[in-house]
Design a protein around this motif. Structure first.
Motif, PDB file in Angstrom:
ATOM      1  N   LEU A  21       0.215  -6.900  -5.562  1.00  0.00           N
ATOM      2  CA  LEU A  21       0.367  -6.231  -4.793  1.00  0.00           C
ATOM      3  C   LEU A  21       0.104  -6.649  -3.683  1.00  0.00           C
ATOM      4  O   LEU A  21       1.046  -7.748  -3.956  1.00  0.00           O
ATOM      5  CB  LEU A  21      -1.706  -6.163  -4.952  1.00  0.00           C
ATOM      6  N   GLY A  27      -5.133  -6.990  -3.098  1.00  0.00           N
ATOM      7  CA  GLY A  27      -4.568  -5.871  -3.197  1.00  0.00           C
ATOM      8  C   GLY A  27      -5.774  -5.329  -0.873  1.00  0.00           C
ATOM      9  O   GLY A  27      -6.674  -5.278  -0.730  1.00  0.00           O
ATOM     10  N   GLU A  28      -4.696  -4.511  -0.907  1.00  0.00           N
ATOM     11  CA  GLU A  28      -4.515  -3.524   0.067  1.00  0.00           C
ATOM     12  C   GLU A  28      -5.994  -3.038  -0.190  1.00  0.00           C
ATOM     13  O   GLU A  28      -5.370  -2.296  -1.263  1.00  0.00           O
ATOM     14  CB  GLU A  28      -3.609  -3.492   1.167  1.00  0.00           C
ATOM     15  N   GLN A  31      -3.758   0.043  -1.295  1.00  0.00           N
ATOM     16  CA  GLN A  31      -3.492   0.012  -2.480  1.00  0.00           C
ATOM     17  C   GLN A  31      -4.649  -0.069  -3.980  1.00  0.00           C
ATOM     18  O   GLN A  31      -4.666   0.491  -5.404  1.00  0.00           O
ATOM     19  CB  GLN A  31      -3.239  -1.455  -3.049  1.00  0.00           C
ATOM     20  N   ARG A  32      -5.720  -0.193  -3.214  1.00  0.00           N
ATOM     21  CA  ARG A  32      -6.494  -0.073  -4.701  1.00  0.00           C
ATOM     22  C   ARG A  32      -7.581   1.117  -4.603  1.00  0.00           C
ATOM     23  O   ARG A  32      -7.581   2.120  -6.180  1.00  0.00           O
ATOM     24  CB  ARG A  32      -7.655  -0.651  -4.151  1.00  0.00           C
ATOM     25  N   GLY A  62      -3.287 -11.254  -6.729  1.00  0.00           N
ATOM     26  CA  GLY A  62      -2.587 -10.420  -6.263  1.00  0.00           C
ATOM     27  C   GLY A  62      -1.687  -9.708  -6.994  1.00  0.00           C
ATOM     28  O   GLY A  62      -0.785  -8.738  -6.539  1.00  0.00           O
ATOM     29  N   GLN A  63      -2.500  -9.433  -8.558  1.00  0.00           N
ATOM     30  CA  GLN A  63      -2.195  -7.977  -9.216  1.00  0.00           C
ATOM     31  C   GLN A  63      -3.715  -7.398  -9.320  1.00  0.00           C
ATOM     32  O   GLN A  63      -4.136  -7.604  -8.887  1.00  0.00           O
ATOM     33  CB  GLN A  63      -1.316  -9.109 -10.148  1.00  0.00           C
ATOM     34  N   PHE A  89       3.917  -0.183  -6.735  1.00  0.00           N
ATOM     35  CA  PHE A  89       3.854  -1.506  -6.383  1.00  0.00           C
ATOM     36  C   PHE A  89       5.347  -1.844  -7.158  1.00  0.00           C
ATOM     37  O   PHE A  89       4.924  -1.863  -8.208  1.00  0.00           O
ATOM     38  CB  PHE A  89       2.568  -1.904  -6.690  1.00  0.00           C
TER      39      PHE A  89
END
Length: 113
Positions: A21, A27-28, A31-32, A62-63, A89
């Motif tokens: 992410l 993540g942003e 992204q979620r 970050g993942q 991603f």
């Protein structure tokens, strides 16, 4: 079929997809949201095909990891693949696990997405 064969065929297999992410956290927000929409599609596809169940996600570091389980990891992945490939991603990969996570000798196969 031997007792060993029975144990292997009864073991729950898994498909675990991991995506990088935008940051080191969760993540942003967009992204979620995208991941949650994909989860709905994955759940529907897996249920319709009768190949297992979508078990959820894990965000952090970050993942994001997406988890699904069923009796046949290859069949499960074939149903999931179109949705998994659509997620934007990268880098990303999927692990197909052919047995119990508790057994260190369980075979796995990794595929880049």
């Amino acid at each position: 079929m031997t007792d060993t064969d029975d144990a292997v065929s009864d073991a729950e297999q898994a498909v675990i997809a991991r995506y990088q992410l935008a940051n080191d956290g969760f993540g942003e927000p967009h992204q979620r949201t995208t991941v949650r929409q994909a989860q709905e599609c994955l759940t529907k596809a897996i249920n319709q095909a009768g190949v297992g169940e979508f078990d959820g996600n894990e965000f952090g570091g970050g993942q994001v990891a997406l988890y699904a389980y069923g009796p046949d990891a290859d069949a499960l992945y074939s149903v999931m693949a179109p949705v998994l490939h659509e997620l934007p991603f990268r880098p990303a990969h999927v692990t197909l696990r052919y047995g119990s996570a508790a057994d260190p000798s369980t075979p796995e196969r990794r595929l880049d997405l």
